[in-house]
Design a protein around this motif. Structure first.
Motif, PDB file in Angstrom:
ATOM      1  N   LEU A 154     -37.939 -24.651   0.464  1.00 19.53           N
ATOM      2  CA  LEU A 154     -36.925 -25.247  -0.716  1.00 19.53           C
ATOM      3  C   LEU A 154     -36.710 -24.425  -1.682  1.00 19.53           C
ATOM      4  O   LEU A 154     -35.704 -24.202  -2.573  1.00 19.53           O
ATOM      5  N   LYS A 155     -37.681 -23.343  -2.049  1.00 18.33           N
ATOM      6  CA  LYS A 155     -37.344 -22.382  -3.292  1.00 18.33           C
ATOM      7  C   LYS A 155     -36.406 -21.659  -2.703  1.00 18.33           C
ATOM      8  O   LYS A 155     -35.509 -21.196  -3.494  1.00 18.33           O
ATOM      9  N   GLN A 156     -36.328 -21.227  -1.479  1.00 19.19           N
ATOM     10  CA  GLN A 156     -35.176 -20.364  -0.709  1.00 19.19           C
ATOM     11  C   GLN A 156     -33.751 -20.998  -0.928  1.00 19.19           C
ATOM     12  O   GLN A 156     -32.807 -20.339  -1.270  1.00 19.19           O
ATOM     13  N   GLN A 157     -33.945 -22.417  -0.685  1.00 17.99           N
ATOM     14  CA  GLN A 157     -32.609 -23.242  -0.673  1.00 17.99           C
ATOM     15  C   GLN A 157     -32.231 -23.247  -2.070  1.00 17.99           C
ATOM     16  O   GLN A 157     -31.100 -23.007  -2.435  1.00 17.99           O
ATOM     17  N   GLU A 158     -33.237 -23.314  -3.152  1.00 16.22           N
ATOM     18  CA  GLU A 158     -32.746 -23.651  -4.363  1.00 16.22           C
ATOM     19  C   GLU A 158     -32.153 -22.160  -5.013  1.00 16.22           C
ATOM     20  O   GLU A 158     -31.194 -22.208  -5.938  1.00 16.22           O
ATOM     21  N   ALA A 159     -32.802 -20.975  -4.536  1.00 16.63           N
ATOM     22  CA  ALA A 159     -32.103 -19.719  -5.092  1.00 16.63           C
ATOM     23  C   ALA A 159     -30.859 -19.413  -4.527  1.00 16.63           C
ATOM     24  O   ALA A 159     -30.076 -19.066  -5.193  1.00 16.63           O
ATOM     25  N   LYS A 160     -30.592 -19.924  -3.251  1.00 20.75           N
ATOM     26  CA  LYS A 160     -29.077 -19.828  -2.565  1.00 20.75           C
ATOM     27  C   LYS A 160     -28.331 -20.686  -3.379  1.00 20.75           C
ATOM     28  O   LYS A 160     -27.134 -20.244  -3.657  1.00 20.75           O
ATOM     29  N   HIS A 161     -28.739 -22.146  -3.647  1.00 23.99           N
ATOM     30  CA  HIS A 161     -27.686 -22.686  -4.485  1.00 23.99           C
ATOM     31  C   HIS A 161     -27.498 -22.258  -5.740  1.00 23.99           C
ATOM     32  O   HIS A 161     -26.304 -22.293  -6.314  1.00 23.99           O
ATOM     33  N   MET A 162     -28.684 -21.756  -6.583  1.00 24.29           N
ATOM     34  CA  MET A 162     -28.416 -21.129  -7.808  1.00 24.29           C
ATOM     35  C   MET A 162     -27.041 -20.182  -7.783  1.00 24.29           C
ATOM     36  O   MET A 162     -26.385 -19.779  -8.659  1.00 24.29           O
ATOM     37  N   LYS A 163     -27.302 -19.332  -6.761  1.00 25.84           N
ATOM     38  CA  LYS A 163     -26.403 -18.080  -6.462  1.00 25.84           C
ATOM     39  C   LYS A 163     -24.926 -18.543  -6.159  1.00 25.84           C
ATOM     40  O   LYS A 163     -23.932 -17.857  -7.031  1.00 25.84           O
ATOM     41  N   THR A 166     -23.684 -19.959  -9.525  1.00 27.88           N
ATOM     42  CA  THR A 166     -23.498 -18.722 -10.563  1.00 27.88           C
ATOM     43  C   THR A 166     -22.139 -17.953 -10.298  1.00 27.88           C
ATOM     44  O   THR A 166     -21.282 -17.708 -10.924  1.00 27.88           O
ATOM     45  N   ASP A 167     -21.773 -17.637  -8.750  1.00 30.64           N
ATOM     46  CA  ASP A 167     -20.394 -17.424  -8.481  1.00 30.64           C
ATOM     47  C   ASP A 167     -19.439 -18.217  -8.814  1.00 30.64           C
ATOM     48  O   ASP A 167     -18.263 -17.849  -9.215  1.00 30.64           O
ATOM     49  N   LEU A 168     -19.473 -19.464  -8.599  1.00 33.17           N
ATOM     50  CA  LEU A 168     -18.521 -20.407  -9.103  1.00 33.17           C
ATOM     51  C   LEU A 168     -18.202 -20.445 -10.213  1.00 33.17           C
ATOM     52  O   LEU A 168     -16.947 -20.478 -10.868  1.00 33.17           O
ATOM     53  N   LYS A 169     -19.107 -20.316 -11.099  1.00 33.83           N
ATOM     54  CA  LYS A 169     -19.010 -20.335 -12.590  1.00 33.83           C
ATOM     55  C   LYS A 169     -18.258 -19.030 -13.137  1.00 33.83           C
ATOM     56  O   LYS A 169     -17.344 -19.129 -14.019  1.00 33.83           O
ATOM     57  N   GLU A 170     -18.494 -17.990 -12.493  1.00 29.52           N
ATOM     58  CA  GLU A 170     -17.802 -16.666 -12.692  1.00 29.52           C
ATOM     59  C   GLU A 170     -16.391 -16.871 -12.415  1.00 29.52           C
ATOM     60  O   GLU A 170     -15.485 -16.450 -13.252  1.00 29.52           O
TER      61      GLU A 170
END
Length: 208
Positions: A154-163, A166-170
């Protein structure tokens, strides 16, 4: 006339017994000879009469050769029989041991399930309790390991979603900046007419 069936028992009359022996001995020797010739078999026949007289037939040159061959084969067959008996006894012992182990396991399984414990002693109940505690410890350890593995995933999936966020926000910020119009500054040499006029604009008359 139909010949009656001879009853298989000792002939009491000595004269009749000797006649029957003589006839059947001759027939048996003849059959042994025919068997050796027709089937190419090594045949040896030994007959001792009631009085101890010897009658024999051998298809080989010497009766002793056939007897020696028989003794060798008989010894081999005896060893094979002993080996087979030992092997069969070993299999029986192993099967009986397996049945005992199976019964012991079935009894232990029933006790772990709480069945047939009325006849158990205190020591047996303590042993069953210890086994249950060990099983529960192993189950809890396995369950905790699975939980830790799920948390890690789940932590790996969370880090992937956060990345991805971030890319979409930029990208969104870059698109917003590129859509704002840029105003050009006015040149100082340019004259801007600011007067107000009422009516149609005046037209200049060209002089001839």
């Amino acid at each position: 006339m139909v010949r009656g069936k001879t009853q298989m028992k000792r002939i009491e009359n000595a004269s009749s017994r000797q006649v029957t022996f003589s006839k059947r001995r001759s027939g048996l020797l003849k059959k042994a000879f025919e068997l050796s010739v027709l089937c190419d078999a090594e045949v040896a026949l030994i007959i001792f009469s009631h009085s101890g007289r010897l009658y024999e037939f051998s298809s080989s040159s010497l009766m002793s050769n056939t007897i020696e061959r028989y003794q060798k084969n008989a010894k081999t067959l005896a060893n094979l029989r002993i080996t087979e008996e030992v092997y069969m006894q070993k299999l029986k012992d192993e099967a009986a041991d397996s049945y005992k182990k199976l019964d012991h396991l079935e009894d232990a399984k029933r006790k772990l399930l709480g069945e047939n414990i009325d006849s158990c002693s205190i020591n047996e109940l303590v042993h069953v309790e210890e086994q249950l505690e060990k099983s529960l410890s192993k189950i809890r350890a396995r369950k905790n390991a699975l939980f830790q593995e799920q948390i890690h995933q789940l932590k790996q999936q969370e880090a992937k979603h956060m990345k991805v966020n971030t890319d979409l926000k930029e990208k969104c910020e870059m698109l917003a900046m590129s859509s704002v119009p840029i105003s050009q500054p006015l040149s100082p040499d340019m004259e801007v007419e600011t007067g107000l006029f009422i009516g149609p604009p005046k037209t200049k008359v060209a002089h001839v």
